[in-house]
Scaffold this active site. Structure first.
Site, PDB file in Angstrom:
ATOM      1  N   CYS A   1      -9.373   9.325   4.984  1.00 33.81           N
ATOM      2  CA  CYS A   1      -8.249   9.965   4.287  1.00 33.81           C
ATOM      3  C   CYS A   1      -8.682  10.856   3.125  1.00 33.81           C
ATOM      4  CB  CYS A   1      -7.271   8.908   3.797  1.00 33.81           C
ATOM      5  SG  CYS A   1      -6.502   8.045   5.165  1.00 33.81           S
TER       6      CYS A   1
ATOM      7  N   HIS B   1      -2.628  11.460  -1.910  1.00 32.17           N
ATOM      8  CA  HIS B   1      -2.657  11.030  -0.506  1.00 32.17           C
ATOM      9  C   HIS B   1      -1.405  10.199  -0.216  1.00 32.17           C
ATOM     10  CE1 HIS B   1      -3.883   9.648   3.314  1.00 32.17           C
ATOM     11  NE2 HIS B   1      -4.157   8.413   2.933  1.00 32.17           N
TER      12      HIS B   1
ATOM     13  N   ASN C   1       1.607   8.609   7.243  1.00 29.59           N
ATOM     14  CA  ASN C   1       0.244   8.895   6.781  1.00 29.59           C
ATOM     15  C   ASN C   1      -0.454   9.760   7.840  1.00 29.59           C
ATOM     16  OD1 ASN C   1      -2.450   8.872   6.057  1.00 29.59           O
ATOM     17  ND2 ASN C   1      -2.534   6.672   5.639  1.00 29.59           N
TER      18      ASN C   1
HETATM   19  O1  UT7 Z   1      -4.737   5.883   4.228  1.00 27.57           O
HETATM   20  C1  UT7 Z   1      -5.845   5.054   4.175  1.00 27.57           C
HETATM   21  C2  UT7 Z   1      -5.674   3.953   3.224  1.00 27.57           C
HETATM   22  N1  UT7 Z   1      -4.645   3.042   3.679  1.00 27.57           N
HETATM   23  C3  UT7 Z   1      -3.823   2.513   2.820  1.00 27.57           C
HETATM   24  O2  UT7 Z   1      -3.851   2.838   1.672  1.00 27.57           O
HETATM   25  C4  UT7 Z   1      -2.859   1.447   3.339  1.00 27.57           C
HETATM   26  C5  UT7 Z   1      -2.859   0.250   2.425  1.00 27.57           C
HETATM   27  N2  UT7 Z   1      -2.022  -0.857   2.876  1.00 27.57           N
HETATM   28  C6  UT7 Z   1      -0.663  -0.786   2.946  1.00 27.57           C
HETATM   29  O3  UT7 Z   1      -0.064   0.247   2.750  1.00 27.57           O
HETATM   30  C7  UT7 Z   1       0.091  -2.079   3.187  1.00 27.57           C
HETATM   31  O4  UT7 Z   1      -0.800  -3.164   3.091  1.00 27.57           O
HETATM   32  C8  UT7 Z   1       0.810  -2.144   4.558  1.00 27.57           C
HETATM   33  C9  UT7 Z   1       1.986  -1.189   4.566  1.00 27.57           C
HETATM   34  C10 UT7 Z   1      -0.155  -1.816   5.674  1.00 27.57           C
HETATM   35  C11 UT7 Z   1       1.371  -3.562   4.758  1.00 27.57           C
HETATM   36  O5  UT7 Z   1       2.195  -3.937   3.692  1.00 27.57           O
HETATM   37  P1  UT7 Z   1       1.983  -5.306   2.922  1.00 27.57           P
HETATM   38  O6  UT7 Z   1       3.046  -5.408   1.916  1.00 27.57           O
HETATM   39  O7  UT7 Z   1       0.571  -5.359   2.428  1.00 27.57           O
HETATM   40  O8  UT7 Z   1       2.237  -6.363   4.057  1.00 27.57           O
HETATM   41  P2  UT7 Z   1       1.253  -7.492   4.613  1.00 27.57           P
HETATM   42  O9  UT7 Z   1       0.210  -6.909   5.477  1.00 27.57           O
HETATM   43  O10 UT7 Z   1       0.837  -8.372   3.474  1.00 27.57           O
HETATM   44  O11 UT7 Z   1       2.248  -8.323   5.504  1.00 27.57           O
HETATM   45  C12 UT7 Z   1       3.360  -9.073   4.940  1.00 27.57           C
HETATM   46  C13 UT7 Z   1       4.144  -9.708   6.078  1.00 27.57           C
HETATM   47  C14 UT7 Z   1       3.265 -10.482   7.058  1.00 27.57           C
HETATM   48  O12 UT7 Z   1       4.009 -11.580   7.502  1.00 27.57           O
HETATM   49  P3  UT7 Z   1       3.742 -13.046   6.891  1.00 27.57           P
HETATM   50  O13 UT7 Z   1       2.298 -13.350   7.157  1.00 27.57           O
HETATM   51  O14 UT7 Z   1       4.059 -12.923   5.426  1.00 27.57           O
HETATM   52  O15 UT7 Z   1       4.714 -13.911   7.647  1.00 27.57           O
HETATM   53  C15 UT7 Z   1       3.075  -9.522   8.200  1.00 27.57           C
HETATM   54  O16 UT7 Z   1       2.825 -10.174   9.429  1.00 27.57           O
HETATM   55  O17 UT7 Z   1       4.785  -8.680   6.852  1.00 27.57           O
HETATM   56  C16 UT7 Z   1       4.393  -8.817   8.240  1.00 27.57           C
HETATM   57  N3  UT7 Z   1       4.334  -7.476   8.816  1.00 27.57           N
HETATM   58  C17 UT7 Z   1       5.425  -6.847   9.290  1.00 27.57           C
HETATM   59  N4  UT7 Z   1       6.713  -7.190   9.368  1.00 27.57           N
HETATM   60  C18 UT7 Z   1       7.569  -6.310   9.906  1.00 27.57           C
HETATM   61  C19 UT7 Z   1       3.254  -6.670   8.955  1.00 27.57           C
HETATM   62  N5  UT7 Z   1       3.615  -5.516   9.526  1.00 27.57           N
HETATM   63  C20 UT7 Z   1       4.953  -5.589   9.746  1.00 27.57           C
HETATM   64  C21 UT7 Z   1       5.893  -4.702  10.297  1.00 27.57           C
HETATM   65  N6  UT7 Z   1       7.183  -5.095  10.345  1.00 27.57           N
HETATM   66  N7  UT7 Z   1       5.564  -3.475  10.748  1.00 27.57           N
END
Ligand code: UT7
Length: 332
Positions: A116, A256, A286
Site C-alpha cells: 500500500c 492511504h 482499499n
Molecule cells: O492497506 C494495508 C494495511 N491494512 C490495513 O491497514 C487494515 C488494518 N485492519 C483493519 O482495518 C481491521 O482490522 C479490519 C477491518 C480488517 C477488521 O476489523 P477489526 O475491528 O479489527 O475486527 P476483528 O478482525 O478484530 O474481528 C472482530 C470480530 C471477529 O469476531 P469474534 O472473534 O469477535 O467473534 C471476526 O470474526 O468480527 C468478525 N468479523 C466479521 N464480522 C462480520 C471479521 N470480519 C467480519 C465481517 N463481517 N466482514
C-alpha cells in the site's frame, strides 16, 4: 540557477463501472452492512469484471485521462513508474506495456512494489530524479486489480479491497513548489501479518497451493490495524514537527484509505479539522497503490497553488511513510 523541486503538474484517474456494495457482499459471505460500515467506513468498491483485463487496463485508463486533460505529449515522458502489487504477470514488467500503449515511446519504465506504500515510494523516486535534473517528465501511476488476489469466501478480506488507478505527472519547478520533505520506513516484522503465501520463489505455484487457496491475500487484520494506527499517526506528526508545521499550516491530509478509523486516528494526532481530511474510502474501499492518486483525482478541484499537503501511507511488509508536498497549480 534556482533550486529544482519536483512538482505534481497533472493528475488522472479511473475506476471500473461495476459496483460491489455491502448489500451484495451480505449475500456472498457472513457479514452485514452495519459491521462493514462501522468497522471500516466502506460502503462499496469497484471491481474490474472483464476476465481478460488486468491491472494494465486500469493504469492505461488513468494515464490516458491525465494526458488528455493536461494536453501532455506522451512522447515527452522520460520515465513511467507503475506502483502496483498486482502486475499483469510475474515476469514482463507491466509498466513497460503501459508505457507503450499510452505512446510514451521515449520513456523507460518499471514496476515498483511496496504494497500500500507503493505510490508514496514512487513519489519519492520520481522526485529524486527530477531534483537531480536528470529527467523532466515522470509519470507515476498507482494501479491495482485487487479483485484478482482476493478470496471472495473470506469475509475478513473481501469486504475491504477494490480495484482502481490514479496517476500523477512530476515535473521540475523553480518556485519552490512540489515535494518538500519525506520520511519513509519499512520493517520486515510485517511479513507474517499481510501476505500472499504462494506463487513466489519461496513457495512456487502447485496444485497443492491452489487447493489450499494460498494465492489469495491473507491478513491478520487486528495486528496490521495496531501497527498502522501507531506508525502512520507517528510519522505524519513527525513530518509536521520536522518542518515546523502546525495544524493551521496543513491544508489537506492525503492518507492511504485502508480503514476510516486509521485515517481518523492519524488526523486526530495531527490535530486536523475534519474538512482537511480527504476521504473516499466509502466509494472505493482499499485500492492499495491507487488510494493516494485517486484522492488527488477526486479532490483536485479543492487544491490551490501553494497549499501544504501531507501524504501518509501504511502497508504490507510493513512499509510506511509520509511526504510533505506543496501543491503547484490551480485547476483550470
Ligand atoms: O492497506 C494495508 C494495511 N491494512 C490495513 O491497514 C487494515 C488494518 N485492519 C483493519 O482495518 C481491521 O482490522 C479490519 C477491518 C480488517 C477488521 O476489523 P477489526 O475491528 O479489527 O475486527 P476483528 O478482525 O478484530 O474481528 C472482530 C470480530 C471477529 O469476531 P469474534 O472473534 O469477535 O467473534 C471476526 O470474526 O468480527 C468478525 N468479523 C466479521 N464480522 C462480520 C471479521 N470480519 C467480519 C465481517 N463481517 N466482514
Amino acid at each position: 540557477m534556482s533550486k529544482i523541486t519536483a512538482a505534481i503538474t497533472a493528475v488522472g484517474g479511473y475506476v471500473p463501472d461495476f459496483v460491489l456494495s455491502n448489500k451484495v457482499l451480505e449475500t456472498m459471505v457472513d457479514t452485514n452492512d452495519e459491521w462493514i460500515t462501522s468497522r471500516t467506513g466502506i460502503k462499496e468498491r469497484r471491481i474490474l469484471k472483464d476476465k481478460d483485463k488486468g491491472t494494465s487496463f486500469l493504469a492505461i485508463k488513468a494515464a490516458e485521462d491525465l494526458l488528455q486533460k493536461s494536453g501532455t505529449n506522451p512522447a515527452e515522458i522520460d520515465m513511467v513508474l507503475l506502483a502496483t502489487t498486482t502486475p499483469d504477470m510475474p515476469v514482463a514488467a507491466t509498466a513497460v506495456y503501459v508505457a507503450s500503449k499510452i505512446g510514451a515511446v521515449n520513456a523507460f519504465a518499471y514496476d515498483l512494489q511496496a504494497a500500500c506504500s507503493s505510490f508514496l515510494y514512487g513519489m519519492s523516486t520520481a522526485a529524486a530524479y527530477i531534483q537531480s535534473g536528470r529527467y523532466k517528465k515522470i509519470l507515476v501511476i498507482g494501479a491495482d486489480k485487487m479483485s484478482s488476489i482476493i478470496d471472495y469466501t473470506d469475509r475478513a478480506t473481501c469486504i475491504i479491497f477494490g480495484d482502481g488507478a490514479g496517476a500523477a505527472l512530476f515535473e521540475p519547478n523553480h518556485e519552490g513548489l512540489g515535494l518538500q520533505d519525506e520520511i519513509l520506513r519499512s520493517d520486515g516484522i510485517g511479513r507474517e501479518y499481510l501476505k500472499i503465501d504462494a506463487g513466489g520463489s519461496l513457495l512456487p505455484a502447485s496444485h497443492e497451493t491452489v487447493d489450499n487457496r494460498q494465492h489469495y491475500v491473507f491478513q491478520d487484520g487486528k495486528t496490521v490495524f495496531k501497527y498502522a494506527v501507531s506508525n502512520m499517526a507517528d510519522i505524519s506528526d513527525k513530518i509536521m514537527q520536522k518542518n515546523n508545521l502546525t495544524h493551521d499550516d496543513v491544508n489537506y491530509l492525503i492518507s492511504h484509505q485502508a480503514n476510516r478509523r486509521i485515517i481518523d486516528a492519524t488526523a486526530s494526532r495531527m490535530k486536523l479539522d475534519e474538512a482537511k481530511v480527504l476521504v473516499n474510502i466509502e466509494k472505493y474501499g482499499n485500492t492499495t497503490s491507487a488510494t493516494l492518486p485517486l484522492l488527488l483525482y477526486d479532490f483536485e478541484h479543492l487544491f490551490k497553488k501553494g497549499d501544504n499537503l501531507i501524504f501518509a501511507s501504511f502497508g504490507g511488509g510493513f512499509t510506511w511513510g509520509s511526504i510533505y508536498l506543496k501543491w503547484a497549480y490551480d485547476k483550470k
